[in-house]
Motif scaffolding. Structure first.
Motif, PDB file in Angstrom:
ATOM      1  N   ARG A 187       5.536   5.441   6.500  1.00 49.36           N
ATOM      2  CA  ARG A 187       6.609   6.350   6.917  1.00 49.36           C
ATOM      3  C   ARG A 187       6.667   6.495   8.431  1.00 49.36           C
ATOM      4  N   THR A 188       5.501   6.480   9.065  1.00 49.94           N
ATOM      5  CA  THR A 188       5.462   6.685  10.512  1.00 49.94           C
ATOM      6  C   THR A 188       5.634   5.395  11.300  1.00 49.94           C
ATOM      7  N   ARG A 189       5.606   4.264  10.602  1.00 51.05           N
ATOM      8  CA  ARG A 189       5.780   2.995  11.296  1.00 51.05           C
ATOM      9  C   ARG A 189       7.259   2.748  11.568  1.00 51.05           C
ATOM     10  N   PRO A 190       7.631   2.337  12.763  1.00 47.75           N
ATOM     11  CA  PRO A 190       9.045   2.074  13.047  1.00 47.75           C
ATOM     12  C   PRO A 190       9.552   0.857  12.276  1.00 47.75           C
ATOM     13  N   GLY A 191      10.834   0.849  12.018  1.00 41.27           N
ATOM     14  CA  GLY A 191      11.432  -0.291  11.322  1.00 41.27           C
ATOM     15  C   GLY A 191      11.606  -0.038   9.840  1.00 41.27           C
ATOM     16  N   ARG A 192      12.112  -1.026   9.147  1.00 44.89           N
ATOM     17  CA  ARG A 192      12.387  -0.930   7.713  1.00 44.89           C
ATOM     18  C   ARG A 192      11.100  -0.860   6.912  1.00 44.89           C
ATOM     19  N   ARG A 193      11.055   0.071   5.964  1.00 42.81           N
ATOM     20  CA  ARG A 193       9.875   0.185   5.105  1.00 42.81           C
ATOM     21  C   ARG A 193      10.003  -0.775   3.928  1.00 42.81           C
ATOM     22  N   PRO A 194       8.954  -1.549   3.644  1.00 41.45           N
ATOM     23  CA  PRO A 194       9.016  -2.423   2.466  1.00 41.45           C
ATOM     24  C   PRO A 194       8.885  -1.617   1.178  1.00 41.45           C
ATOM     25  N   LEU A 195       9.192  -2.242   0.075  1.00 39.37           N
ATOM     26  CA  LEU A 195       8.899  -1.632  -1.214  1.00 39.37           C
ATOM     27  C   LEU A 195       7.393  -1.432  -1.326  1.00 39.37           C
ATOM     28  N   LEU A 196       6.968  -0.254  -1.754  1.00 37.77           N
ATOM     29  CA  LEU A 196       5.550   0.032  -1.947  1.00 37.77           C
ATOM     30  C   LEU A 196       5.268   0.120  -3.439  1.00 37.77           C
ATOM     31  N   ILE A 197       4.447  -0.809  -3.911  1.00 35.91           N
ATOM     32  CA  ILE A 197       4.143  -0.904  -5.339  1.00 35.91           C
ATOM     33  C   ILE A 197       2.639  -0.802  -5.511  1.00 35.91           C
ATOM     34  N   VAL A 198       2.220   0.066  -6.420  1.00 33.98           N
ATOM     35  CA  VAL A 198       0.801   0.341  -6.642  1.00 33.98           C
ATOM     36  C   VAL A 198       0.449   0.031  -8.087  1.00 33.98           C
ATOM     37  N   GLY A 199      -0.758  -0.510  -8.280  1.00 35.57           N
ATOM     38  CA  GLY A 199      -1.208  -0.786  -9.639  1.00 35.57           C
ATOM     39  C   GLY A 199      -2.668  -0.445  -9.822  1.00 35.57           C
ATOM     40  N   GLY A 200      -3.030  -0.112 -11.057  1.00 36.18           N
ATOM     41  CA  GLY A 200      -4.418   0.191 -11.370  1.00 36.18           C
ATOM     42  C   GLY A 200      -4.516   0.860 -12.728  1.00 36.18           C
ATOM     43  N   PRO A 201      -5.674   0.773 -13.379  1.00 32.56           N
ATOM     44  CA  PRO A 201      -5.810   1.283 -14.745  1.00 32.56           C
ATOM     45  C   PRO A 201      -5.854   2.792 -14.868  1.00 32.56           C
ATOM     46  N   ARG A 202      -6.034   3.515 -13.767  1.00 33.79           N
ATOM     47  CA  ARG A 202      -6.185   4.970 -13.857  1.00 33.79           C
ATOM     48  C   ARG A 202      -5.029   5.740 -13.231  1.00 33.79           C
ATOM     49  N   PHE A 203      -3.973   5.047 -12.865  1.00 33.84           N
ATOM     50  CA  PHE A 203      -2.818   5.738 -12.299  1.00 33.84           C
ATOM     51  C   PHE A 203      -1.928   6.300 -13.406  1.00 33.84           C
ATOM     52  N   ASP A 204      -1.313   7.430 -13.121  1.00 33.32           N
ATOM     53  CA  ASP A 204      -0.248   7.975 -13.961  1.00 33.32           C
ATOM     54  C   ASP A 204       1.062   7.393 -13.434  1.00 33.32           C
ATOM     55  N   GLU A 205       1.743   6.613 -14.247  1.00 33.48           N
ATOM     56  CA  GLU A 205       2.933   5.908 -13.784  1.00 33.48           C
ATOM     57  C   GLU A 205       4.076   6.842 -13.404  1.00 33.48           C
ATOM     58  N   THR A 206       4.004   8.110 -13.808  1.00 32.80           N
ATOM     59  CA  THR A 206       5.074   9.057 -13.480  1.00 32.80           C
ATOM     60  C   THR A 206       4.872   9.690 -12.102  1.00 32.80           C
ATOM     61  N   MET A 207       3.779   9.335 -11.388  1.00 33.35           N
ATOM     62  CA  MET A 207       3.445   9.985 -10.118  1.00 33.35           C
ATOM     63  C   MET A 207       3.961   9.240  -8.894  1.00 33.35           C
ATOM     64  N   ALA A 208       4.827   8.258  -9.065  1.00 34.48           N
ATOM     65  CA  ALA A 208       5.270   7.450  -7.930  1.00 34.48           C
ATOM     66  C   ALA A 208       5.864   8.303  -6.815  1.00 34.48           C
ATOM     67  N   ALA A 209       6.759   9.207  -7.142  1.00 34.71           N
ATOM     68  CA  ALA A 209       7.394  10.044  -6.116  1.00 34.71           C
ATOM     69  C   ALA A 209       6.368  10.940  -5.437  1.00 34.71           C
ATOM     70  N   ASP A 210       5.448  11.489  -6.206  1.00 31.13           N
ATOM     71  CA  ASP A 210       4.426  12.368  -5.642  1.00 31.13           C
ATOM     72  C   ASP A 210       3.524  11.622  -4.663  1.00 31.13           C
ATOM     73  N   LEU A 211       3.231  10.358  -4.950  1.00 32.46           N
ATOM     74  CA  LEU A 211       2.359   9.574  -4.084  1.00 32.46           C
ATOM     75  C   LEU A 211       3.116   8.911  -2.938  1.00 32.46           C
ATOM     76  N   GLY A 212       4.444   8.946  -2.983  1.00 30.71           N
ATOM     77  CA  GLY A 212       5.230   8.381  -1.892  1.00 30.71           C
ATOM     78  C   GLY A 212       5.463   6.893  -1.998  1.00 30.71           C
ATOM     79  N   VAL A 213       5.380   6.340  -3.229  1.00 29.57           N
ATOM     80  CA  VAL A 213       5.597   4.907  -3.424  1.00 29.57           C
ATOM     81  C   VAL A 213       6.813   4.696  -4.316  1.00 29.57           C
ATOM     82  N   ASP A 214       7.232   3.436  -4.432  1.00 29.79           N
ATOM     83  CA  ASP A 214       8.429   3.135  -5.208  1.00 29.79           C
ATOM     84  C   ASP A 214       8.141   2.922  -6.693  1.00 29.79           C
TER      85      ASP A 214
END
Length: 236
Positions: A187-214
């Motif tokens: 967010r603080t880096r200048p320029g266009r932000r890439p899509l941010l995609i996170v994966g892992g066995p212990r993530f709640d998939e509904t938390m994307a907005a809370d974590l700030g990812v797409d």
């Protein structure tokens, strides 16, 4: 629709759980385990396994009946809202819309050294019979590997279309802290932000907005799902 756990017969409510107590193995430890199981709502509770774990700790497996119901109508999940495409369709869509290769940078960040997940998605060998994103002709993929500092990933992802991050280590919610720090760095880096995609066995998939990812992908995700999502977002 409401259902109960299934153990020996339909709807009997039987469940199995495991835990460790900081108590030396023995009858006192067994009693403590059954006390905890009863407090958890298992009635009757049966101790089916107990084994010392180092000095002063014991690992338990207990089995018992619960009276809780699961309301299936109240379950909320992140459903796939885009079509699952073939590799050829993904490549064609990228050529048609970008007229250049779609660039992807992936890594395990922080102290996480578990690269099995990110390798399964990115590397040519793939997983579950599917080739990884390196196999897609119209995708340019860079896998930075394990224990990548967030600052280094942000720098390496300059101009990238998407950043894929895998997190397996969850002690003290390290995976959540790392991802929030990652999102803040972009967010603080200048320029266009890439899509941010996170994966892992212990993530709640509904938390994307809370974590700030797409998007968050959980257990069992395949390279084809990720590639199809990239094209879906590209179209949007």
């Amino acid at each position: 629709m409401k259902v109960r756990p299934y153990g020996d017969t339909t709807g009997d409510g039987m469940v199995q759980t495991s835990f460790t107590l900081p108590v030396p193995a023995g009858k006192r430890a067994d009693g403590a385990a059954l006390q905890l199981a009863a407090a958890m709502g298992l009635d009757p509770a049966m101790l089916v396994h107990a084994r010392p774990v180092g000095a002063g700790h014991t690992f338990f497996v207990v089995y018992g009946r619960v009276r809780h119901l699961v309301d299936l109508d109240a379950v909320r999940v992140t459903a796939r809202d885009y079509p699952l495409l073939s590799a050829a369709a993904v490549n064609a869509a990228v050529r048609r819309r970008l007229r250049r290769k779609l660039t992807v940078v992936g890594a395990c960040i922080g102290t996480d050294a578990h690269t099995v997940g990110i390798d399964a998605i990115l590397n040519l060998k793939g997983v579950a019979g599917e080739k990884g994103l390196e196999c897609y002709r119209e995708l340019s993929v860079t896998n930075l590997g394990a224990q990548v500092p967030i600052a280094d990933l942000v720098e390496a992802a300059a101009g990238a279309d998407a950043v894929l991050v895998s997190q397996v280590v969850t002690q003290r919610d390290a995976h959540l802290h790392n991802v929030r720090e990652l999102a803040a760095a972009f967010r603080t880096r200048p320029g266009r932000r890439p899509l941010l995609i996170v994966g892992g066995p212990r993530f709640d998939e509904t938390m994307a907005a809370d974590l700030g990812v797409d998007r968050i992908f959980g257990r069992g995700t395949t390279p084809r799902e990720v590639a199809s999502y990239l094209v879906h977002r590209l179209a949007a």
